[in-house]
Design an enzyme around this catalytic site. Structure first.
Site, PDB file in Angstrom:
ATOM      1  N   TYR A  74      -4.596  -8.895   4.909  1.00  0.00           N
ATOM      2  CA  TYR A  74      -5.169  -7.714   4.598  1.00  0.00           C
ATOM      3  C   TYR A  74      -5.969  -7.115   5.837  1.00  0.00           C
ATOM      4  O   TYR A  74      -5.824  -5.996   6.345  1.00  0.00           O
ATOM      5  CB  TYR A  74      -5.956  -7.675   3.353  1.00  0.00           C
ATOM      6  CG  TYR A  74      -6.944  -6.486   2.920  1.00  0.00           C
ATOM      7  CD1 TYR A  74      -6.173  -5.604   2.398  1.00  0.00           C
ATOM      8  CD2 TYR A  74      -8.320  -6.326   3.424  1.00  0.00           C
ATOM      9  CE1 TYR A  74      -7.154  -4.114   2.084  1.00  0.00           C
ATOM     10  CE2 TYR A  74      -9.061  -5.295   2.963  1.00  0.00           C
ATOM     11  CZ  TYR A  74      -8.232  -4.103   2.411  1.00  0.00           C
ATOM     12  OH  TYR A  74      -9.078  -2.927   2.140  1.00  0.00           O
ATOM     13  N   SER A 134      -6.536   5.829  -9.530  1.00  0.00           N
ATOM     14  CA  SER A 134      -7.406   5.031 -10.038  1.00  0.00           C
ATOM     15  C   SER A 134      -8.240   4.540  -8.744  1.00  0.00           C
ATOM     16  O   SER A 134      -7.942   4.801  -7.443  1.00  0.00           O
ATOM     17  CB  SER A 134      -6.795   3.811 -10.345  1.00  0.00           C
ATOM     18  OG  SER A 134      -5.963   3.006  -9.469  1.00  0.00           O
ATOM     19  N   SER A 162     -10.459  -0.380   6.862  1.00  0.00           N
ATOM     20  CA  SER A 162     -11.462  -1.123   6.274  1.00  0.00           C
ATOM     21  C   SER A 162     -12.210  -1.980   7.247  1.00  0.00           C
ATOM     22  O   SER A 162     -11.917  -2.166   8.303  1.00  0.00           O
ATOM     23  CB  SER A 162     -10.985  -2.239   5.289  1.00  0.00           C
ATOM     24  OG  SER A 162     -11.781  -3.100   4.931  1.00  0.00           O
ATOM     25  N   GLY A 200      -1.845   6.085  -4.274  1.00  0.00           N
ATOM     26  CA  GLY A 200      -2.747   5.696  -5.072  1.00  0.00           C
ATOM     27  C   GLY A 200      -3.831   6.442  -5.625  1.00  0.00           C
ATOM     28  O   GLY A 200      -4.922   5.908  -5.724  1.00  0.00           O
ATOM     29  N   ASP A 203       6.349   2.939  -6.542  1.00  0.00           N
ATOM     30  CA  ASP A 203       6.113   1.937  -5.797  1.00  0.00           C
ATOM     31  C   ASP A 203       5.961   2.390  -4.254  1.00  0.00           C
ATOM     32  O   ASP A 203       6.987   2.781  -3.760  1.00  0.00           O
ATOM     33  CB  ASP A 203       6.746   0.736  -6.180  1.00  0.00           C
ATOM     34  CG  ASP A 203       6.378  -0.487  -5.361  1.00  0.00           C
ATOM     35  OD1 ASP A 203       5.553  -0.437  -4.498  1.00  0.00           O
ATOM     36  OD2 ASP A 203       6.973  -1.584  -5.844  1.00  0.00           O
TER      37      ASP A 203
END
Length: 256
Positions: A160, A22, A147, A19, A68
């Protein structure tokens, strides 16, 4: 991007970022390029304009591989292509993720697979493939993005947060498993980083104010705030750190 520390061992290093075209990933790509690293990144959307921008801005051209990350065969092939172009990958940054909001009662098996494939499965298999090459060279650094959302017990995206908890557990176990091979594996847990996507999809004035109130430091995080810690974890400056979770969140959570 200014005032970034310099890590000489990253100059010429072969780096693979998921990724990397962006959001936070774009900042990571730029940050490594400015260190002189040979950077390859995978992403679903065409990033050719970004590649040209980075080449002009840094004098260092990244290798973009469109794909992907949930296609594990394709992910492995992308990592092999990076190794062929830049030498064996010695730094892996697992950054790509999708924090799509969802009601737990609405989750079906298709959504479960979609979410966990992006947010955990791809991380595991990217680590697995990178470690195989790193073991041969007796050296490597991996940074897995987690996270703070799971540490806060946030509602609204249970798959998530569960995936990020799993990433942290996987990081600790793999660090112990592969430490004897000279491979360091750490996790980095950003707070609420205000990328364009976050501003467009999830941020509201009330939500931003409430989150800032939780932070010790009263400034919202930007993508660049995550770059320097990632460079640190990817360099020999952190050579005796492994199996750790570094929270970069302005002081919302306390680890340890």
């Amino acid at each position: 991007m200014t005032d970034m520390p310099t890590y000489p061992d990253l100059d010429g290093a072969s780096v693979f970022i998921t990724g990397g075209g962006s959001g936070i990933g774009a900042g990571l790509t730029e940050g490594f390029l400015r260190q002189g690293a040979r950077v390859a990144f995978i992403g679903r959307s065409d990033a050719s304009a970004f590649v040209s921008e980075m080449s002009e801005a840094t004098g260092n051209t990244p290798l973009f591989i469109q794909g992907d990350i949930t296609d594990i065969a394709g992910l492995r092939a992308a990592m092999d292509r990076a190794a062929e172009a830049h030498g064996p990958v010695t730094r892996l940054v697992n950054n790509a993720a999708n924090d799509q909001r969802h009601d737990s009662l609405d989750v079906d098996e298709d959504f479960y697979r979609w979410s966990t494939d992006i947010n955990f499965k791809s991380y595991f298999f990217a680590c697995q493939h990178a470690v195989a090459g790193m073991r041969a060279g007796g050296y490597g650094h991996i940074v897995n993005f987690s996270s703070i959302s799971y540490m806060m017990g946030n509602a609204g995206y249970a798959l998530y947060t569960a995936s990020n908890a799993a990433i942290t557990g996987m990081t600790r176990s793999m660090a112990r498993e592969f430490g004897p091979d000279g491979i360091r594996i750490n996790a980095l847990a950003p707070g609420w980083v205000l990328t364009r996507k976050q501003l467009d999809k999830w941020a509201t004035p009330d939500g931003l104010a409430a989150h800032l109130d939780r932070q010790c430091l009263k400034t919202h995080l930007a993508p660049d705030d995550i770059v320097a810690p990632t460079l640190f974890l990817s360099s020999t400056a952190s050579r005796m750190m492994t199996g750790q979770l570094m929270a970069v969140d302005g002081g919302v959570v306390v680890t340890g």
